[in-house]
Write an enzyme that holds these catalytic residues in place. Structure first.
Site, mmCIF file in Angstrom:
data_model
loop_
_atom_site.group_PDB
_atom_site.id
_atom_site.type_symbol
_atom_site.label_atom_id
_atom_site.label_comp_id
_atom_site.label_asym_id
_atom_site.label_seq_id
_atom_site.Cartn_x
_atom_site.Cartn_y
_atom_site.Cartn_z
ATOM 1 N N GLY A 213 69.217 -36.676 -95.939
ATOM 2 C CA GLY A 213 69.592 -36.057 -94.667
ATOM 3 C C GLY A 213 69.830 -37.041 -93.544
ATOM 4 O O GLY A 213 70.097 -36.641 -92.415
ATOM 5 N N GLY A 214 69.765 -38.333 -93.873
ATOM 6 C CA GLY A 214 70.071 -39.343 -92.854
ATOM 7 C C GLY A 214 71.464 -39.120 -92.261
ATOM 8 O O GLY A 214 71.699 -39.364 -91.082
ATOM 9 N N GLY A 215 72.366 -38.625 -93.100
ATOM 10 C CA GLY A 215 73.730 -38.337 -92.634
ATOM 11 C C GLY A 215 73.884 -36.913 -92.129
ATOM 12 O O GLY A 215 74.978 -36.510 -91.727
ATOM 13 N N ALA B 285 70.546 -41.391 -101.285
ATOM 14 C CA ALA B 285 69.270 -40.928 -100.720
ATOM 15 C C ALA B 285 68.816 -41.944 -99.676
ATOM 16 O O ALA B 285 69.259 -43.100 -99.681
ATOM 17 C CB ALA B 285 68.212 -40.784 -101.812
ATOM 18 N N GLU C 49 73.829 -30.504 -99.370
ATOM 19 C CA GLU C 49 73.405 -31.390 -100.466
ATOM 20 C C GLU C 49 72.338 -30.711 -101.328
ATOM 21 O O GLU C 49 72.369 -30.807 -102.564
ATOM 22 C CB GLU C 49 72.859 -32.700 -99.903
ATOM 23 C CG GLU C 49 73.937 -33.540 -99.236
ATOM 24 C CD GLU C 49 73.418 -34.791 -98.546
ATOM 25 O OE1 GLU C 49 74.223 -35.689 -98.307
ATOM 26 O OE2 GLU C 49 72.211 -34.864 -98.236
ATOM 27 N N ASP D 259 74.854 -38.231 -105.632
ATOM 28 C CA ASP D 259 74.601 -38.398 -104.198
ATOM 29 C C ASP D 259 73.663 -39.584 -103.980
ATOM 30 O O ASP D 259 72.991 -40.044 -104.913
ATOM 31 C CB ASP D 259 73.978 -37.110 -103.633
ATOM 32 C CG ASP D 259 74.080 -37.031 -102.106
ATOM 33 O OD1 ASP D 259 74.590 -37.978 -101.472
ATOM 34 O OD2 ASP D 259 73.652 -36.001 -101.555
ATOM 35 N N GLY E 4 77.577 -39.875 -97.467
ATOM 36 C CA GLY E 4 76.937 -41.115 -97.012
ATOM 37 C C GLY E 4 77.722 -42.341 -97.447
ATOM 38 O O GLY E 4 78.726 -42.246 -98.157
HETATM 39 C C1 5RP Z 1 73.280 -37.675 -96.117
HETATM 40 C C2 5RP Z 1 72.310 -38.222 -97.088
HETATM 41 C C3 5RP Z 1 72.627 -39.543 -97.701
HETATM 42 O O1 5RP Z 1 72.593 -39.422 -99.081
HETATM 43 C C4 5RP Z 1 71.596 -40.552 -97.275
HETATM 44 O O2 5RP Z 1 71.544 -40.552 -95.863
HETATM 45 C C5 5RP Z 1 71.940 -41.938 -97.795
HETATM 46 O O3 5RP Z 1 73.072 -42.414 -97.133
HETATM 47 P P1 5RP Z 1 73.629 -43.880 -97.374
HETATM 48 O O4 5RP Z 1 74.231 -43.883 -98.738
HETATM 49 O O5 5RP Z 1 74.642 -44.068 -96.270
HETATM 50 O O6 5RP Z 1 72.480 -44.862 -97.241
HETATM 51 O O7 5RP Z 1 71.302 -37.653 -97.409
HETATM 52 O O8 5RP Z 1 72.833 -36.470 -95.563
#
Ligand code: 5RP
Length: 220
Positions: free
Chosen positions: A96-98, A84, A104, A82, A29
C-alpha cells in the site's frame, strides 16, 4: 547493483510463472513497472490482463495490452504478480505504499497463485518498520485514527492523496506487528476501514527476492 536493477531482475524472474493461456493480474509500484516493461516479451502466453490501479492500466495500455476488469475475467486470475513494501520469511506482507492496496488485495484474493517480487531491502524479521497503510472512508478518517491511537499506533494522514476508490490513506507508524494475522483481523473490524495493508490472511505464495547474489525464491 542499484535498486532499480534488482527490481528489474526480480521482475524478469517472475516471467517464468506466466504459462500459456494465463489470465494475469498486475500489481502497482516501481517493481511492477519493471515487469510491465518486460511483459511484451511473453505477450503470446497472456490470455487476459487485469490491473490493480489506474497507473498500471495506463502503462499496460502503452505497451499495447488491452486491460479487462476482474468482472470481465470472471472474478478469477491464474496468477497475480505484485511488489511489496515489506515481507517476512512467512510471506506475510505490508503493501500500500503506492496507495493501491484495496484493488491489490482483491486481485491477490482472486488469484490461484500470488508471486511477490522484491529487492532484498524489503525482507524483514517483523513487519512494521514501514508505516502500515490503511485505506479509510474519508468521513471515518478521524474516528479510525482515534481507534488506531488506542492500539498504540501513530496514524498519519497521507495528505492530498486520494485512492482510485475515492478514499483516504492513514499511514500508521510504531505498530509492533508480532502477529500479522491477528492484527489484520482486528483492524478490519474498525468501522470505516476499507482495507488494511497487512497481507497475512492471503499472503504471497512465492516470494522472489533480488540481491547482488541473484534472485532467490521463498515459498509459503
Ligand atoms: C502499491 C504497493 C507496492 O507493491 C509497494 O508499495 C511496493 O512498491 P515498489 O515496488 O515501488 O517498492 O503496495 O500499493
Amino acid at each position: 547493483m542499484d535498486a532499480t536493477e534488482k527490481k528489474r531482475n526480480a521482475a524478469r524472474a517472475s516471467l517464468e510463472f506466466i504459462e500459456p493461456g494465463t489470465v494475469l493480474g498486475v500489481g502497482t509500484g516501481s517493481t511492477v513497472n519493471c515487469l510491465i516493461e518486460l511483459l511484451p516479451q511473453v505477450r503470446d502466453r497472456i490470455e487476459r490482463v487485469v490491473s490493480s490501479s489506474r497507473a498500471s492500466t495506463e502503462l499496460l495500455q502503452a505497451e499495447g495490452f488491452e486491460v479487462v476488469t476482474l468482472n470481465e475475467a470472471g472474478g478469477e486470475l491464474d496468477l497475480y504478480i505484485d511488489g511489496a513494501d515489506e515481507s517476512t520469511k512467512r510471506l506475510h506482507l505490508i503493501k500500500g505504499g503506492g496507495g493501491a492496496l484495496t484493488r491489490e488485495k482483491v486481485l491477490a484474493g482472486a488469484a490461484r497463485r500470488f508471486v511477490c517480487i522484491v529487492d532484498d531491502s524489503k525482507l524483514v524479521g517483523m513487519l512494521g518498520s514501514f508505516p502500515l497503510p490503511i485505506e479509510v472512508l474519508p468521513m471515518a478518517q478521524a474516528f479510525v485514527a482515534k481507534r488506531l491511537l488506542k492500539l498504540r499506533g501513530q496514524p498519519v494522514w497521507r495528505e492530498g492523496f486520494v485512492t482510485d476508490n475515492g478514499n483516504h490513506i492513514l499511514d500508521v507508524q510504531d505498530l509492533q506487528i508480532t502477529n500479522p494475522l491477528e492484527l489484520e483481523n482486528r483492524l478490519n473490524q474498525i468501522p470505516g476501514v476499507v482495507t488494511v495493508g497487512i497481507f497475512a490472511q492471503r499472503p504471497a505464495d512465492i516470494l522472489l527476492i533480488s540481491s547482488d547474489a541473484g534472485v532467490r525464491e521463498l515459498r509459503a
